[in-house]
Design an enzyme around this catalytic site. Sequence first.
Site, PDB file in Angstrom:
ATOM      1  N   SER A 107       1.049  -1.155  -0.047  1.00 40.91           N
ATOM      2  CA  SER A 107      -0.036   0.073  -0.054  1.00 40.91           C
ATOM      3  C   SER A 107       0.855   1.305   0.056  1.00 40.91           C
ATOM      4  O   SER A 107       1.747   1.366   0.770  1.00 40.91           O
ATOM      5  CB  SER A 107      -0.793   0.002   1.286  1.00 40.91           C
ATOM      6  N   GLY A 108       0.748   2.095  -0.901  1.00 45.03           N
ATOM      7  CA  GLY A 108       1.291   3.388  -1.051  1.00 45.03           C
ATOM      8  C   GLY A 108       2.638   3.248  -1.805  1.00 45.03           C
ATOM      9  O   GLY A 108       3.403   4.325  -1.951  1.00 45.03           O
ATOM     10  N   THR A 112      -1.676   2.345  -7.709  1.00 44.55           N
ATOM     11  CA  THR A 112      -2.898   3.060  -8.471  1.00 44.55           C
ATOM     12  C   THR A 112      -2.306   4.210  -9.401  1.00 44.55           C
ATOM     13  O   THR A 112      -2.755   4.272 -10.499  1.00 44.55           O
ATOM     14  CB  THR A 112      -3.947   3.559  -7.181  1.00 44.55           C
ATOM     15  N   ASN A 157      -0.913   5.599   3.252  1.00 40.92           N
ATOM     16  CA  ASN A 157      -1.067   6.124   1.969  1.00 40.92           C
ATOM     17  C   ASN A 157      -2.282   7.135   2.289  1.00 40.92           C
ATOM     18  O   ASN A 157      -3.396   6.451   2.515  1.00 40.92           O
ATOM     19  CB  ASN A 157      -1.469   5.264   0.806  1.00 40.92           C
ATOM     20  N   SER A 160      -5.362   5.710  -0.216  1.00 39.81           N
ATOM     21  CA  SER A 160      -5.077   3.973  -0.313  1.00 39.81           C
ATOM     22  C   SER A 160      -6.473   3.246  -0.792  1.00 39.81           C
ATOM     23  O   SER A 160      -7.536   3.584  -0.307  1.00 39.81           O
ATOM     24  CB  SER A 160      -4.737   3.650   1.105  1.00 39.81           C
ATOM     25  N   SER A 161      -6.097   2.708  -1.831  1.00 36.79           N
ATOM     26  CA  SER A 161      -7.172   1.808  -2.472  1.00 36.79           C
ATOM     27  C   SER A 161      -7.307   0.640  -1.257  1.00 36.79           C
ATOM     28  O   SER A 161      -6.529  -0.143  -0.943  1.00 36.79           O
ATOM     29  CB  SER A 161      -6.857   1.379  -3.769  1.00 36.79           C
ATOM     30  N   GLY A 383      -0.161  -5.984  -2.813  1.00 40.45           N
ATOM     31  CA  GLY A 383       0.988  -6.885  -2.781  1.00 40.45           C
ATOM     32  C   GLY A 383       0.689  -7.595  -1.334  1.00 40.45           C
ATOM     33  O   GLY A 383      -0.057  -7.405  -0.589  1.00 40.45           O
ATOM     34  N   GLU A 385       1.178  -8.577   2.256  1.00 43.16           N
ATOM     35  CA  GLU A 385       1.222  -7.603   3.550  1.00 43.16           C
ATOM     36  C   GLU A 385       1.833  -8.315   4.637  1.00 43.16           C
ATOM     37  O   GLU A 385       1.074  -9.481   5.071  1.00 43.16           O
ATOM     38  CB  GLU A 385      -0.210  -7.299   3.793  1.00 43.16           C
TER      39      GLU A 385
END
Length: 1027
Positions: A107-108, A112, A157, A160-161, A383, A385
């Site tokens: 994340s981050g 995206t 993020n 973040s999605s 990805g 985690e």
Amino acid sequence: METHLQHRDRVGVADAVLLEDYTNETAFVDNLEKRFNENLIYTYIGPVLVSVNPYKDIHIYGPEYIEEYENKHFFEVPPHVFALTDTAYRSLKEENREQCILIAGESGAGKTEASKKVLQYVAAVTEHRGAVEKVKDKLLHSNPLLEAFGNAKTNRNDNSSRFGKYMDIQFDFQGLPVGGNILNYLLEKSRVINQAPGERNFHIFYQLLAGASDSELDELCLKRNLSLYYYLSHGGKSNGNNLDDKKAYDEVKKGIATLEFSELEQKEMFSIVASVLHMGNVGFTEEEGKAQISKAEALEAICKLIGVSESQLAKALTHRTITAHGDVVTSPLNRELAVYARDALAKAIYDRLFTWLVQRLNRSLQSEDARKYKAMGILDIYGFEIFQKNSFEQLCINFCNEKLQQLFIELTLKSEQEEYLKEGIEWQNVDYFDNKVICDLIEEKHKGIISVMDEECLRPGEPTDVTMLAKMNKNFKIHKHYISHEKADTKTQKTMGRDEFRLVHYAGDVTYNINGFLEKNNDLLFRDLKEAMCNSTNEIMKSIFPAKERESMKRPETAITQFRTSLNNLMDILMDKEPSYIRCIKPNDVKKAAVFDETLVRHQVKYLGLMENLRVRRAGFAYRRLYERFLQRYKSLCNATWPKWHGSPREGVQTLVNALGYEKDEYRMGKTKIFIRFPKTLFQTEDAFQLKKHELASKIQATYKSVLQRRKYLKTKQSAIVIQKWVRRYQAQKLAEQRRKAAFTITRLIKGFLTRNGPVTEINKAFIELAKAEWLIRLSKSLPQNILNRRWPPCPHACQEASALLERYYGAHMSRVYRYKLKPEKKEQLELKVLAESLFKNKKKIYPRSISTWFVNNRVPKEQQGILSDFIASTIAPTGEKEKYVTPVMKYDRHGYKPRERVLVVTNRAFYLLEVTKSVKQKHRFPLDVVSLVVTSENDKVLMIRLPEDLMKKDKGDLILEVPQLIEALTKIIDLTKKQHMLSILDQKTIEHHMKQGKHGVIEITTGNPQSIHKSKSGHLLIVASP
Ligand SMILES: Nc1ncnc2c1ncn2[C@@H]1O[C@H](COP(=O)(O)OP(=O)(O)O)[C@@H](O)[C@H]1O
Ligand SMILES: [Mg+2]
């Protein structure tokens, strides 16, 4: 720009495959760092793109970059997400192969963003046509909407999605985007009810409160105050992000408009969002173990917004109905359960609303054209985690990544090995870790972790997280990739709790805490609540809680089974596409630019399996193509294969690569394909081809141009001929006209000439005029110059009269001029000459000889002059006479005809005959007016002065003289006397001369040579004159 780019790109290596020690993780990370420090965020591992989040704008996505990357070889230009996209897009467009771009990373890390760049590039390089623009617009605008509902600010993020996304862009046969489709995975719905400290709920709640107008808020029964809402008051506040939220809300509205949401849809959608906010505010009290709703206004608002009866919802929130053995039993809930039910409802509503939104977007994105299309998929999914504490969600996510790794292996490694085998190429085995064993551990039917979890969930009795863990520990006791606390060695035991289990993922070990697994997997929503929602008058609500579901007595599938199913569907979708990989790495945990946390990156490199990637890349062949295809593309590079190869394609390729000078190590010949080991080799070939292509194109162009030029030339020539024709025609006409005129003129001239002597007619008029003019001009130039030579030029017939007149006038004019010019002495001369002419012309033969000689008054030689003048002055002048003419003469005696030299002096009154010796002696004198003068008509100079009778006495008789200038002397005398009759010119053979006393002498005249005067034998004076 390119050189500039490439210059910068010399930092480190652009492709990690080129690293000296490709097994060294430190070298790999160092390379990334070096490049990162130069803002080179992209690096390749062969075709895999590694992207390090710069956390700042680095301005490498502008139109000039798009242009730079368009239609370039992947390895020709510095690494970039555009290069990867371009390659994928071209493969789709030109080779008709479906594509998927798999973006992975924490994340981050920039997944995206990368997916947006892919979309941006595709939108930019496809044509800008009306319909296409619209589709692109929709694709681009669907993103803000999705992000509003699916993204949230987290500690990692700000945007973040919180869901996994797979988006298909659909292209028609021309490679133009015609539609799209989105699949969503695993929305993190727990965020709706609870957020970690510093994090926020989904963006849309904040955006709505910040951006909606007061009246809109009123309608939704909302106030613009975040702290009023329980679901928003846990985590971070808006962090002064109000403005961004407001802006984002506008974006959402724009997206809604572009994607053609109806007014009603919009209203219903926001009503549901608002109702979720209100849901959090529904409070409960407990009386005798039964929950009671405490905040009626929140409930009221929800019911108003989604059109549910208050009593039904209130009951559903505080009661639970179960069917057991065919009996339907409703029992009240305690407060804790009521809160749980409420939160479950809020999560379910939001989750299902999100799914509805995705489907709604898909409806808008659907290509209108039902014909077959090709898709390019973009997978933007979390990805691996690995947190301090990993739970159910991490298991799902990591399972997903295992599956993707499996896919990667399938698509690249295994299929590659199989292909080598099939093609008969020797393969040096790459020692890679096939993670199928882990996938199986998790998902194998009846045996895997998922099965165990589901079994526990569905088991009657009192299953708990603990019982679930116990069962797993038991079942996977001996599995290499499953480590339980009890089975682990003591060293490992220290690193994990009793409520934890550890999986050895391909990317590393992850320890999961079992707490909450059961509940999360069950994902229970009480029937009563579903029923209540089902009765909603809100169409969206109704559709996301379909009656079917409620009626079905089957237990809904557990969360992880649902996830597995959708994951397997995704794998199927991806399986038959050509993959491209973007691996995103975040350089630090603090969202800061220019900070490269090596440990953090190393961790990600490991979990993304990048070193594994690198190893595989170095072992294989970079490029392969069917012989036919390869030959077809490059046959122009060798004379033997161009333009047509007649043997088998394999032999053709062999000939071709021999000609291209491929080294033995650079390629292998398979059964149906050629394998090229290094990209470099292929690029050289491709470059040669591109060059050749230009050459061929130039040839074609040249031929074509020459044809065009020739056509143009012929046309020009034709035109020139036409113009020439007309000009020549015009000139010829002119000439003919001229000739006609000339002929006419000539005819007229000739006719005029022929009739020139006749009367003036129309025909000869011009000629005569011309003749006159010409004659006058000619005449003016040839007028007689000399009065003595008056040759008058001839004249045309018509001018005869004029000519005669002119001749006369001109003669008169000349004479006049002559006369005026004449000097007195000359005039006198002339008068004398005229006189001489009148006296002698045609009468005396000697006359012509005198014409040319000027008459003078004195012919005496010089030596006698002095003495003579003295005599004249002393003797004659005193008498008052004036000397008029003096000349020596020869006097012939009257008897003997002896010649004697004398000088004749003529005065105005008399002749004097003088003898001049030393002195002057006057011999004779006789007055002028008494004598007469006789000459012959012959050519002699004899003058006889005949004396009258009375003078005879004194003189002896007529005087016979020979005068040298006879004509001159006579003329002078006659001029003096003005008596012409005193002169006689006798045309006789003999002349008598008188002497005194009546005697006669005879003078005989003959002609002959030599001339002489002498006494003849007959006693006469014989004058022999020249004939
Ligand atoms: N290529 C990039 N250039 C500049 N900033 C980036 C880039 N990629 C990511 N970022 C920054 O990082 C943030 C997180 O990226 P994002 O794509 O949302 O991460 P992910 O989707 O992997 O969670 C973005 O909001 C942006 O600020
Ligand atoms: Mg994201």
